[in-house]
Enzyme design. Structure first.
Site, PDB file in Angstrom:
ATOM      1  N   ASP A  53      58.912 -33.543 -16.627  1.00 11.20           N
ATOM      2  CA  ASP A  53      59.681 -33.934 -15.292  1.00 11.20           C
ATOM      3  C   ASP A  53      60.686 -35.211 -15.656  1.00 11.20           C
ATOM      4  O   ASP A  53      61.736 -35.156 -15.587  1.00 11.20           O
ATOM      5  CB  ASP A  53      58.695 -34.580 -14.150  1.00 11.20           C
ATOM      6  CG  ASP A  53      57.802 -33.260 -13.701  1.00 11.20           C
ATOM      7  OD1 ASP A  53      58.423 -32.105 -13.702  1.00 11.20           O
ATOM      8  OD2 ASP A  53      56.852 -33.484 -13.213  1.00 11.20           O
ATOM      9  N   GLU A 166      55.093 -31.435  -6.753  1.00 12.34           N
ATOM     10  CA  GLU A 166      53.956 -32.473  -6.535  1.00 12.34           C
ATOM     11  C   GLU A 166      54.275 -33.204  -5.347  1.00 12.34           C
ATOM     12  O   GLU A 166      53.165 -33.711  -4.653  1.00 12.34           O
ATOM     13  CB  GLU A 166      54.482 -33.602  -7.615  1.00 12.34           C
ATOM     14  CG  GLU A 166      54.029 -33.107  -8.992  1.00 12.34           C
ATOM     15  CD  GLU A 166      54.390 -34.130 -10.053  1.00 12.34           C
ATOM     16  OE1 GLU A 166      54.867 -35.148  -9.846  1.00 12.34           O
ATOM     17  OE2 GLU A 166      54.065 -33.884 -11.104  1.00 12.34           O
TER      18      GLU A 166
END
Length: 275
Positions: A53, A166
């Site tokens: 990420d 997430e």
């Protein structure tokens, strides 16, 4: 499609299929536009861990900075990468590979071990137990203190890495890694982030490695999927509107419902989302 599934997808703005190049341009344009419209800022600041990420968000930011500098000769912008290990990082080689791929204008290292240990000691002196999970949640908060200090001295904006795979579970520390200024990956799931890194020709090792937050001392390098109790493949399928096993769907939905407050600003008397 399950009714809650449809709500979650709509809330997190996940697309079932993406064009990687189009989404890269979309994020880059978003990052450029923010700086153009806020001339008080001159830099982007991002913590680079060596994971998927931060590698993706960092590269998108560097492309935006490079394009802005090419287009605008009146103001020169920069990308500042912040390395924030707790002591010695086990996958430091990945972090260095990510930095080489991103090519930030400068790198600042702020090791958080001393500050984290000092806060843990202070809390325990006050009578708190501070177990391994609590200690793990202190680390991202310490990291954000440093990131905002860097941003303050460089007229910077702090980039976050939050994304749909997430966000659905509140799999972040609300006032730690969740406390950022701008999130260019918002709307993407984990699989789509990998697609974009592949399109950017990132080293395979940076997006094929097992994702981990690595916050727990007693369980180092704990895989995100073990912590969540569901695989990213199931999460991504669910967020793309596909049918998955009932137990996996229920796990995802329970995580979503239990973490609702983490996706909101502090509650005021005018809020009704928690009713």
């Amino acid at each position: 499609m399950r009714s809650l599934q449809a709500k979650i997808i709509a809330t997190l703005h996940v697309q079932p299929i993406i064009d990687s190049k189009q989404e890269i341009s979309r994020s880059v344009d978003f990052l450029k536009q923010y700086l153009r419209l806020n001339p008080q800022y001159q830099s982007y600041v991002i913590a680079v861990s060596g994971g998927q990420d931060s590698t993706l968000a960092g590269k998108l930011a560097k492309i935006a900075i490079r394009e802005l500098n090419s287009e605008n000769h009146l103001q020169q912008y920069e990308l500042i990468a912040v390395r924030q290990p707790y002591g010695a990082q086990r996958d430091e080689a990945d972090a260095q590979a990510a930095l080489a791929f991103i090519e930030p204008n400068q790198v600042i290292t702020t090791n958080i071990k001393t500050a984290t240990d000092a806060m843990t000691t202070a809390l325990r002196t006050s009578g708190l137990a501070v177990d391994d999970m609590s200690r793990g949640s202190i680390k991202p908060k310490m990291r954000m203190i440093a990131q905002y200090a860097v941003a303050r001295e460089h007229q910077g904006v702090v980039i976050g890495t939050d994304h749909a795979a997430e966000a659905f579970a509140g799999f972040f520390t609300k006032y730690g890694d969740g406390g950022t200024d701008i999130n260019p990956l918002w709307r993407l799931n984990k699989r789509q982030g990998r697609q974009m890194l592949a399109a950017l020709q990132a080293p395979h090792s940076l997006y094929e490695k097992v994702p981990t937050a690595d916050l727990e001392d007693e369980r180092p390098q704990l895989a995100d999927e073990a912590a969540l109790g569901v695989s990213y493949d199931d999460i991504d399928d669910y967020l793309e509107g596909k049918v998955i096993a009932e137990h996996a769907a229920k796990t995802i939905e329970n995580l979503y419902l239990a973490s609702e407050q983490k996706r909101h600003e502090p509650v005021t008397i005018y809020d009704t989302w928690f009713y």
